[in-house]
Design a protein around this motif. Sequence first.
Motif, PDB file in Angstrom:
ATOM      1  N   ILE A 185      11.248  26.678  46.415  1.00 53.56           N
ATOM      2  CA  ILE A 185      12.644  27.108  46.502  1.00 53.56           C
ATOM      3  C   ILE A 185      13.542  25.913  46.824  1.00 53.56           C
ATOM      4  CG2 ILE A 185      14.305  28.565  47.738  1.00 53.56           C
ATOM      5  CD1 ILE A 185      12.445  30.093  45.858  1.00 53.56           C
ATOM      6  N   LYS A 186      13.077  25.045  47.697  1.00 47.56           N
ATOM      7  CA  LYS A 186      13.867  23.850  48.024  1.00 47.56           C
ATOM      8  C   LYS A 186      14.078  22.981  46.797  1.00 47.56           C
ATOM      9  CE  LYS A 186      12.744  23.398  52.950  1.00 47.56           C
ATOM     10  NZ  LYS A 186      12.066  22.574  53.975  1.00 47.56           N
ATOM     11  N   THR A 187      13.057  22.906  45.948  1.00 40.96           N
ATOM     12  CA  THR A 187      13.180  22.127  44.713  1.00 40.96           C
ATOM     13  C   THR A 187      14.224  22.733  43.791  1.00 40.96           C
ATOM     14  OG1 THR A 187      10.892  21.355  44.812  1.00 40.96           O
ATOM     15  CG2 THR A 187      11.971  21.327  42.660  1.00 40.96           C
ATOM     16  N   TYR A 188      14.149  24.063  43.615  1.00 39.87           N
ATOM     17  CA  TYR A 188      15.144  24.734  42.771  1.00 39.87           C
ATOM     18  C   TYR A 188      16.542  24.591  43.368  1.00 39.87           C
ATOM     19  CZ  TYR A 188      11.637  26.931  39.773  1.00 39.87           C
ATOM     20  OH  TYR A 188      10.626  27.154  38.869  1.00 39.87           O
ATOM     21  N   ALA A 189      16.636  24.676  44.686  1.00 36.18           N
ATOM     22  CA  ALA A 189      17.940  24.533  45.353  1.00 36.18           C
ATOM     23  C   ALA A 189      18.503  23.132  45.110  1.00 36.18           C
ATOM     24  CB  ALA A 189      17.795  24.796  46.849  1.00 36.18           C
ATOM     25  N   GLN A 190      17.646  22.117  45.226  1.00 37.90           N
ATOM     26  CA  GLN A 190      18.108  20.754  45.006  1.00 37.90           C
ATOM     27  C   GLN A 190      18.602  20.566  43.585  1.00 37.90           C
ATOM     28  OE1 GLN A 190      18.491  18.372  47.300  1.00 37.90           O
ATOM     29  NE2 GLN A 190      19.460  17.161  45.685  1.00 37.90           N
ATOM     30  N   ARG A 191      17.905  21.179  42.632  1.00 36.77           N
ATOM     31  CA  ARG A 191      18.344  21.084  41.233  1.00 36.77           C
ATOM     32  C   ARG A 191      19.690  21.783  41.046  1.00 36.77           C
ATOM     33  NH1 ARG A 191      12.798  22.881  38.447  1.00 36.77           N
ATOM     34  NH2 ARG A 191      14.183  23.437  36.738  1.00 36.77           N
ATOM     35  N   LEU A 192      19.868  22.929  41.710  1.00 34.42           N
ATOM     36  CA  LEU A 192      21.161  23.619  41.657  1.00 34.42           C
ATOM     37  C   LEU A 192      22.263  22.728  42.214  1.00 34.42           C
ATOM     38  CD1 LEU A 192      20.406  27.266  42.845  1.00 34.42           C
ATOM     39  CD2 LEU A 192      21.483  26.620  40.685  1.00 34.42           C
ATOM     40  N   TYR A 193      21.997  22.111  43.366  1.00 32.03           N
ATOM     41  CA  TYR A 193      23.005  21.255  43.995  1.00 32.03           C
ATOM     42  C   TYR A 193      23.397  20.115  43.050  1.00 32.03           C
ATOM     43  CZ  TYR A 193      21.320  23.537  48.297  1.00 32.03           C
ATOM     44  OH  TYR A 193      20.957  24.451  49.252  1.00 32.03           O
ATOM     45  N   GLU A 194      22.387  19.520  42.411  1.00 34.82           N
ATOM     46  CA  GLU A 194      22.665  18.400  41.502  1.00 34.82           C
ATOM     47  C   GLU A 194      23.503  18.853  40.308  1.00 34.82           C
ATOM     48  OE1 GLU A 194      18.826  16.917  40.553  1.00 34.82           O
ATOM     49  OE2 GLU A 194      18.501  16.017  42.524  1.00 34.82           O
ATOM     50  N   LYS A 195      23.153  19.996  39.745  1.00 34.88           N
ATOM     51  CA  LYS A 195      23.881  20.487  38.579  1.00 34.88           C
ATOM     52  C   LYS A 195      25.323  20.874  38.923  1.00 34.88           C
ATOM     53  CE  LYS A 195      19.878  22.217  36.012  1.00 34.88           C
ATOM     54  NZ  LYS A 195      19.228  23.386  35.369  1.00 34.88           N
ATOM     55  N   LEU A 196      25.514  21.385  40.127  1.00 36.59           N
ATOM     56  CA  LEU A 196      26.846  21.846  40.534  1.00 36.59           C
ATOM     57  C   LEU A 196      27.637  20.768  41.271  1.00 36.59           C
ATOM     58  CD1 LEU A 196      25.813  25.403  41.790  1.00 36.59           C
ATOM     59  CD2 LEU A 196      27.060  24.868  39.689  1.00 36.59           C
ATOM     60  N   GLY A 197      26.979  19.654  41.593  1.00 30.25           N
ATOM     61  CA  GLY A 197      27.671  18.563  42.273  1.00 30.25           C
ATOM     62  C   GLY A 197      28.014  18.884  43.715  1.00 30.25           C
ATOM     63  N   VAL A 198      27.100  19.605  44.391  1.00 25.14           N
ATOM     64  CA  VAL A 198      27.329  19.992  45.789  1.00 25.14           C
ATOM     65  C   VAL A 198      26.126  19.569  46.631  1.00 25.14           C
ATOM     66  CG1 VAL A 198      28.799  21.928  45.118  1.00 25.14           C
ATOM     67  CG2 VAL A 198      26.336  22.286  45.417  1.00 25.14           C
ATOM     68  N   SER A 199      26.181  19.880  47.947  1.00 27.41           N
ATOM     69  CA  SER A 199      25.094  19.432  48.811  1.00 27.41           C
ATOM     70  C   SER A 199      24.497  20.521  49.701  1.00 27.41           C
ATOM     71  CB  SER A 199      25.577  18.281  49.710  1.00 27.41           C
ATOM     72  OG  SER A 199      26.680  18.707  50.509  1.00 27.41           O
ATOM     73  N   ASP A 200      25.002  21.772  49.586  1.00 28.35           N
ATOM     74  CA  ASP A 200      24.411  22.830  50.408  1.00 28.35           C
ATOM     75  C   ASP A 200      24.580  24.187  49.728  1.00 28.35           C
ATOM     76  OD1 ASP A 200      27.034  23.924  51.105  1.00 28.35           O
ATOM     77  OD2 ASP A 200      27.212  22.283  52.539  1.00 28.35           O
ATOM     78  N   ARG A 201      23.969  25.216  50.334  1.00 30.83           N
ATOM     79  CA  ARG A 201      23.960  26.556  49.731  1.00 30.83           C
ATOM     80  C   ARG A 201      25.357  27.150  49.609  1.00 30.83           C
ATOM     81  NH1 ARG A 201      21.585  30.294  52.933  1.00 30.83           N
ATOM     82  NH2 ARG A 201      21.568  28.891  54.709  1.00 30.83           N
ATOM     83  N   ALA A 202      26.141  27.062  50.666  1.00 38.46           N
ATOM     84  CA  ALA A 202      27.479  27.668  50.642  1.00 38.46           C
ATOM     85  C   ALA A 202      28.346  27.026  49.565  1.00 38.46           C
ATOM     86  CB  ALA A 202      28.138  27.518  52.014  1.00 38.46           C
ATOM     87  N   ALA A 203      28.275  25.702  49.484  1.00 38.43           N
ATOM     88  CA  ALA A 203      29.075  24.997  48.473  1.00 38.43           C
ATOM     89  C   ALA A 203      28.593  25.337  47.067  1.00 38.43           C
ATOM     90  CB  ALA A 203      29.002  23.483  48.711  1.00 38.43           C
ATOM     91  N   ALA A 204      27.276  25.541  46.918  1.00 38.42           N
ATOM     92  CA  ALA A 204      26.735  25.904  45.603  1.00 38.42           C
ATOM     93  C   ALA A 204      27.272  27.253  45.156  1.00 38.42           C
ATOM     94  CB  ALA A 204      25.204  25.924  45.663  1.00 38.42           C
ATOM     95  N   VAL A 205      27.299  28.209  46.074  1.00 35.91           N
ATOM     96  CA  VAL A 205      27.822  29.545  45.739  1.00 35.91           C
ATOM     97  C   VAL A 205      29.303  29.467  45.391  1.00 35.91           C
ATOM     98  CG1 VAL A 205      28.318  31.835  46.665  1.00 35.91           C
ATOM     99  CG2 VAL A 205      26.107  30.765  47.125  1.00 35.91           C
ATOM    100  N   ALA A 206      30.067  28.730  46.173  1.00 34.91           N
ATOM    101  CA  ALA A 206      31.501  28.605  45.916  1.00 34.91           C
ATOM    102  C   ALA A 206      31.763  27.938  44.569  1.00 34.91           C
ATOM    103  CB  ALA A 206      32.162  27.795  47.037  1.00 34.91           C
ATOM    104  N   GLU A 207      31.027  26.876  44.282  1.00 36.85           N
ATOM    105  CA  GLU A 207      31.227  26.159  43.024  1.00 36.85           C
ATOM    106  C   GLU A 207      30.786  27.009  41.839  1.00 36.85           C
ATOM    107  OE1 GLU A 207      32.341  23.039  40.448  1.00 36.85           O
ATOM    108  OE2 GLU A 207      32.868  23.555  42.523  1.00 36.85           O
ATOM    109  N   ALA A 208      29.688  27.753  42.005  1.00 37.37           N
ATOM    110  CA  ALA A 208      29.217  28.628  40.932  1.00 37.37           C
ATOM    111  C   ALA A 208      30.241  29.725  40.644  1.00 37.37           C
ATOM    112  CB  ALA A 208      27.879  29.246  41.322  1.00 37.37           C
ATOM    113  N   MET A 209      30.881  30.257  41.681  1.00 39.60           N
ATOM    114  CA  MET A 209      31.928  31.265  41.490  1.00 39.60           C
ATOM    115  C   MET A 209      33.125  30.645  40.771  1.00 39.60           C
ATOM    116  SD  MET A 209      31.762  33.328  45.129  1.00 39.60           S
ATOM    117  CE  MET A 209      33.053  34.488  44.640  1.00 39.60           C
ATOM    118  N   ARG A 210      33.472  29.437  41.153  1.00 38.16           N
ATOM    119  CA  ARG A 210      34.605  28.763  40.511  1.00 38.16           C
ATOM    120  C   ARG A 210      34.368  28.559  39.021  1.00 38.16           C
ATOM    121  NH1 ARG A 210      36.567  24.015  38.893  1.00 38.16           N
ATOM    122  NH2 ARG A 210      34.602  22.906  39.155  1.00 38.16           N
ATOM    123  N   ARG A 211      33.138  28.283  38.677  1.00 37.97           N
ATOM    124  CA  ARG A 211      32.801  28.022  37.272  1.00 37.97           C
ATOM    125  C   ARG A 211      32.434  29.276  36.511  1.00 37.97           C
ATOM    126  NH1 ARG A 211      29.752  22.224  36.649  1.00 37.97           N
ATOM    127  NH2 ARG A 211      30.568  21.189  38.513  1.00 37.97           N
ATOM    128  N   GLY A 212      32.481  30.423  37.195  1.00 35.94           N
ATOM    129  CA  GLY A 212      32.196  31.674  36.504  1.00 35.94           C
ATOM    130  C   GLY A 212      30.730  31.950  36.284  1.00 35.94           C
TER     131      GLY A 212
END
Length: 215
Positions: A185-212
Amino acid sequence: MSVSGSLVTVVIADDHPFFRDGVKRALDNSGHIQVVGEAGDGRQALEMIRAEQPVVALVDYQMPELNGIDVVHAVIRDHLPTRVILLSAFTDSAVVFKSLEEGAAGYLAKDTPRGEIVDAVLRVAKGQTVVPAELAGGLADQIRLRAKSNTPVLSDRERQVLAAFARGLSIPQTSAELFLGVATIKTYAQRLYEKLGVSDRAAAVAEAMRRGLID
């Protein structure tokens, strides 16, 4: 650039000594390559690359201290002549594309036959770029998709992890829900962070919402 006669010099960086040893044996036995250093974490790898300036560095995508992408960034920033091949157990085409986009000279699966790793090192030393043959079509798709949109392409598993994060689940809770190990899960999370240009879970969710990507 460090060269020993006509041999291609290489530094190997991986936090698993058994893996490093197997790759080192294959490279040294090729007759065309000399391993001039081994490192067990990203920071040590970077120090060794700076000191030895090998032609090629084989660097694990995920390591303690600095990850493979961090090492690539530092090599480029410091104008070092070394070309970096990233190694990983994960060969998602989006991650491979991102790695090449960030400056890696190649990307290989860690279970790649040793003979193919030798061939990849020699090709990269000549200025070529190497990726797993089975990903060629996927990389072409990534190029087309990214040309059309800045929206990152997420795998099904990455979307599941993102959805869990959006519901407020922690990494251990997500691990339990998806029946996957915490490290995975940490590996998948890190890949999400890299793709979304963020560094944590909350920022990933916010950025994913922004991008639809999620509601």
